[in-house]
Design a protein around this motif. Sequence first.
Motif, PDB file in Angstrom:
ATOM      1  N   ASN A 192       0.842  -1.207   0.000  1.00  0.00           N
ATOM      2  CA  ASN A 192       0.000   0.000   0.000  1.00  0.00           C
ATOM      3  C   ASN A 192       0.873   1.252   0.000  1.00  0.00           C
ATOM      4  OD1 ASN A 192      -2.399   1.490  -0.005  1.00  0.00           O
ATOM      5  ND2 ASN A 192      -2.465   1.595   2.220  1.00  0.00           N
ATOM      6  N   ALA A 193       1.781   1.319  -0.957  1.00  0.00           N
ATOM      7  CA  ALA A 193       2.730   2.433  -1.036  1.00  0.00           C
ATOM      8  C   ALA A 193       2.000   3.773  -1.121  1.00  0.00           C
ATOM      9  CB  ALA A 193       3.636   2.244  -2.258  1.00  0.00           C
ATOM     10  N   GLY A 194       2.560   4.789  -0.480  1.00  0.00           N
ATOM     11  CA  GLY A 194       1.941   6.114  -0.455  1.00  0.00           C
ATOM     12  C   GLY A 194       2.523   7.034  -1.504  1.00  0.00           C
ATOM     13  N   GLY A 195       3.723   7.532  -1.240  1.00  0.00           N
ATOM     14  CA  GLY A 195       4.416   8.329  -2.227  1.00  0.00           C
ATOM     15  C   GLY A 195       4.181   9.819  -2.121  1.00  0.00           C
ATOM     16  N   LEU A 196       4.579  10.505  -3.181  1.00  0.00           N
ATOM     17  CA  LEU A 196       4.725  11.953  -3.154  1.00  0.00           C
ATOM     18  C   LEU A 196       3.442  12.712  -3.431  1.00  0.00           C
ATOM     19  CD1 LEU A 196       8.012  11.868  -5.226  1.00  0.00           C
ATOM     20  CD2 LEU A 196       7.859  12.326  -2.775  1.00  0.00           C
ATOM     21  N   ARG A 197       2.480  12.099  -4.095  1.00  0.00           N
ATOM     22  CA  ARG A 197       1.281  12.850  -4.486  1.00  0.00           C
ATOM     23  C   ARG A 197       0.000  12.271  -3.897  1.00  0.00           C
ATOM     24  NH1 ARG A 197       4.420  12.891  -9.444  1.00  0.00           N
ATOM     25  NH2 ARG A 197       5.344  14.968  -9.671  1.00  0.00           N
ATOM     26  N   SER A 243      -1.066  -6.154   2.600  1.00  0.00           N
ATOM     27  CA  SER A 243      -0.820  -7.353   3.414  1.00  0.00           C
ATOM     28  C   SER A 243       0.603  -7.891   3.258  1.00  0.00           C
ATOM     29  CB  SER A 243      -1.827  -8.449   3.072  1.00  0.00           C
ATOM     30  OG  SER A 243      -1.632  -8.936   1.759  1.00  0.00           O
ATOM     31  N   GLU A 244       1.399  -7.263   2.400  1.00  0.00           N
ATOM     32  CA  GLU A 244       2.835  -7.553   2.261  1.00  0.00           C
ATOM     33  C   GLU A 244       3.123  -9.016   1.913  1.00  0.00           C
ATOM     34  OE1 GLU A 244       5.448  -5.417   5.042  1.00  0.00           O
ATOM     35  OE2 GLU A 244       3.623  -4.711   6.032  1.00  0.00           O
ATOM     36  N   GLY A 245       2.259  -9.605   1.100  1.00  0.00           N
ATOM     37  CA  GLY A 245       2.504 -10.966   0.633  1.00  0.00           C
ATOM     38  C   GLY A 245       2.272 -12.035   1.668  1.00  0.00           C
ATOM     39  N   THR A 246       1.627 -11.717   2.784  1.00  0.00           N
ATOM     40  CA  THR A 246       1.395 -12.718   3.826  1.00  0.00           C
ATOM     41  C   THR A 246       0.057 -13.435   3.662  1.00  0.00           C
ATOM     42  OG1 THR A 246       0.378 -11.095   5.325  1.00  0.00           O
ATOM     43  CG2 THR A 246       2.770 -11.423   5.503  1.00  0.00           C
ATOM     44  N   LEU A 247      -0.834 -12.907   2.822  1.00  0.00           N
ATOM     45  CA  LEU A 247      -2.134 -13.545   2.579  1.00  0.00           C
ATOM     46  C   LEU A 247      -2.250 -14.103   1.168  1.00  0.00           C
ATOM     47  CD1 LEU A 247      -4.573 -11.010   4.314  1.00  0.00           C
ATOM     48  CD2 LEU A 247      -3.492 -13.052   5.277  1.00  0.00           C
ATOM     49  N   GLY A 248      -1.386 -13.681   0.283  1.00  0.00           N
ATOM     50  CA  GLY A 248      -1.413 -14.136  -1.101  1.00  0.00           C
ATOM     51  C   GLY A 248      -0.436 -13.315  -1.919  1.00  0.00           C
ATOM     52  N   ILE A 249      -0.119 -13.801  -3.103  1.00  0.00           N
ATOM     53  CA  ILE A 249       0.805 -13.102  -3.992  1.00  0.00           C
ATOM     54  C   ILE A 249       0.002 -12.411  -5.091  1.00  0.00           C
ATOM     55  CG2 ILE A 249       2.717 -13.333  -5.613  1.00  0.00           C
ATOM     56  CD1 ILE A 249       3.728 -15.678  -4.036  1.00  0.00           C
ATOM     57  N   VAL A 250       0.087 -11.098  -5.148  1.00  0.00           N
ATOM     58  CA  VAL A 250      -0.601 -10.315  -6.181  1.00  0.00           C
ATOM     59  C   VAL A 250       0.085 -10.570  -7.526  1.00  0.00           C
ATOM     60  CG1 VAL A 250      -1.167  -7.991  -6.995  1.00  0.00           C
ATOM     61  CG2 VAL A 250      -1.354  -8.547  -4.554  1.00  0.00           C
ATOM     62  N   THR A 251      -0.712 -10.941  -8.531  1.00  0.00           N
ATOM     63  CA  THR A 251      -0.139 -11.255  -9.850  1.00  0.00           C
ATOM     64  C   THR A 251      -0.593 -10.287 -10.948  1.00  0.00           C
ATOM     65  OG1 THR A 251      -1.917 -12.894 -10.073  1.00  0.00           O
ATOM     66  CG2 THR A 251       0.262 -13.704  -9.410  1.00  0.00           C
ATOM     67  N   GLU A 460       3.745   4.314   5.395  1.00  0.00           N
ATOM     68  CA  GLU A 460       3.652   3.825   4.015  1.00  0.00           C
ATOM     69  C   GLU A 460       4.624   2.705   3.685  1.00  0.00           C
ATOM     70  OE1 GLU A 460       4.404   7.071   1.363  1.00  0.00           O
ATOM     71  OE2 GLU A 460       6.439   7.424   2.096  1.00  0.00           O
ATOM     72  N   HIS A 461       5.571   2.394   4.548  1.00  0.00           N
ATOM     73  CA  HIS A 461       6.558   1.367   4.224  1.00  0.00           C
ATOM     74  C   HIS A 461       6.130  -0.026   4.650  1.00  0.00           C
ATOM     75  CE1 HIS A 461       9.957   4.618   4.232  1.00  0.00           C
ATOM     76  NE2 HIS A 461       9.184   4.668   3.159  1.00  0.00           N
ATOM     77  N   GLY A 462       5.098  -0.131   5.468  1.00  0.00           N
ATOM     78  CA  GLY A 462       4.647  -1.424   5.945  1.00  0.00           C
ATOM     79  C   GLY A 462       5.321  -1.829   7.242  1.00  0.00           C
ATOM     80  N   ILE A 463       5.019  -3.056   7.670  1.00  0.00           N
ATOM     81  CA  ILE A 463       5.569  -3.611   8.913  1.00  0.00           C
ATOM     82  C   ILE A 463       6.765  -4.501   8.618  1.00  0.00           C
ATOM     83  CG2 ILE A 463       5.070  -5.102  10.894  1.00  0.00           C
ATOM     84  CD1 ILE A 463       3.744  -2.378  11.045  1.00  0.00           C
TER      85      ILE A 463
END
Length: 506
Positions: A192-197, A243-251, A460-463
């Motif tokens: 869930n990256a945030g970023g500059l805008r 979820s940082e890849g702990t529940l599934g891999i986004v493809t 924004e960086h996650g856990i």
Amino acid sequence: MLKRCKFIVHYVSKFNVFEQVRYASQILPQFSAEKYNVKRKNFSNVQAADVSYFQSILGNDRVLTDRDEVLPFNIDWIRNCRGQSQVVLKPKTTQEVSEILAYCNKKRLAVCPQGGNTGLVGGSVPVYDEIVINLMLMDKIITLDEISGALVCEAGCVLENLDNYVRGHNLIMPLDLGAKGSCQIGGNVSTNAGGLRLLRYGNLHGSVLGLEAVKADGTVIDCLRSLKKDNTGYHLKHLFIGSEGTLGIVTKVAIHCPVLPKAATLGFFGIKNFENILELYKSAKSSLGEILSAFEMADNLAITQTVKNLNLPNPISDYPFYALVETHGSNEVHDGEKLSNFLNKEMESGLIMDGTVTSDPAKMQTIWNLRESIAASSLVGGYVFKYDVSIPQKHYYDIVPMLKQRLGDKASAVFGYGHIGDGNIHINISVPQYTKEVVSLIEPFIFEEVSKLKGSISAEHGIGFRKPQFIHYSKEPSALGLMRDLKQLMDPNGILNPYKVLPETN
């Protein structure tokens, strides 16, 4: 005296800066398991027969087992974490990911999903010998609807490549990161990256229209819709976003791309103190309204260190604080009038001491490069602790002087910068070398202070790997319990990105 940009553009691409610093040191970091005293979970060890099975799916060239080839996939960007994986897999299709996970789940082989590996909390590298599943070869753009702005693509697409593609169709990606030259959209969504805008375009929970993900048992969850409105039951896509890849891999990802602004302007200003930063932000919201796309701040040390370490130009003189204000609009005359009124008002008020304003793309890029290179510049020499927290804006900068006083001469630099508009400050602490004494002075102190202010220990960086033991500062026991229930339901064998996000239970 406010002026138009006249300095020479010394453009250094973000990708080159990140890669240059990433491999600046040839000294390997300590194994994460040893450095942080982590006990290996009861997973199986990879056998020759397992490697042969993976080769039967992917071919020999997409199964890496050579130690030197595998090494870069074991080390995170800031060289803080190092895993012990002996196998890296590079699937090209969702079906291959599904077959890999089904096999690993059956054999109880732990896996570490990985994108561009630009994370800052150790979430994208193994801790022990987890199999790395790197999605870099899943980089196809599938469709783009120029009417709705819906882009559908595979998870391994590099963010900058996507932005360049949609710009050719009069659109932009809704997020912009300093690491966009190497980070991948699947990793962006998974963290869930945030970023500059984010101030203008919101976070990914709002921009992601749909996605496809693979569960631990190989089941493909197809939520790949590109509709803005789809109110049919549970919003399952949100389980995977962040979820940082702990529940599934986004493809695969479907994401909404806003229209490319016809007029864009960037201002870089010198500010007397942090209180004036807040006053300037309030004024910018009031005066610029809907065209305000970014409002960034950096203290003096963040900028001067970046200028020195990476030999980048600073377009204005030395000031205690700096503010970067960007506008995106559709009418250059209208936007220019708004911006001119804002600048005249705040120059007269004294909030803006000096500055430069430009609409020239090359000069805008040079200013943005100075801001976006702060993270990389802090890695030059010594060791750096990086923290990413959200704090109510009136207390946004308070913790930086607190840490300076607490650490004293044990730290060579303590500075803050970040996104004023969403309350996200990045705090960097540079020390000559990593020591447990310094760690004990910083952690959990910084998280305790954030918690007192009802802030978030991760904006924004996650856990990732570095913060599970501190997540309770931001999440109540009932919320953590529900998170554990979801993990157990979706990954009962715990093979997906173990040691990450959720704290260990007694």
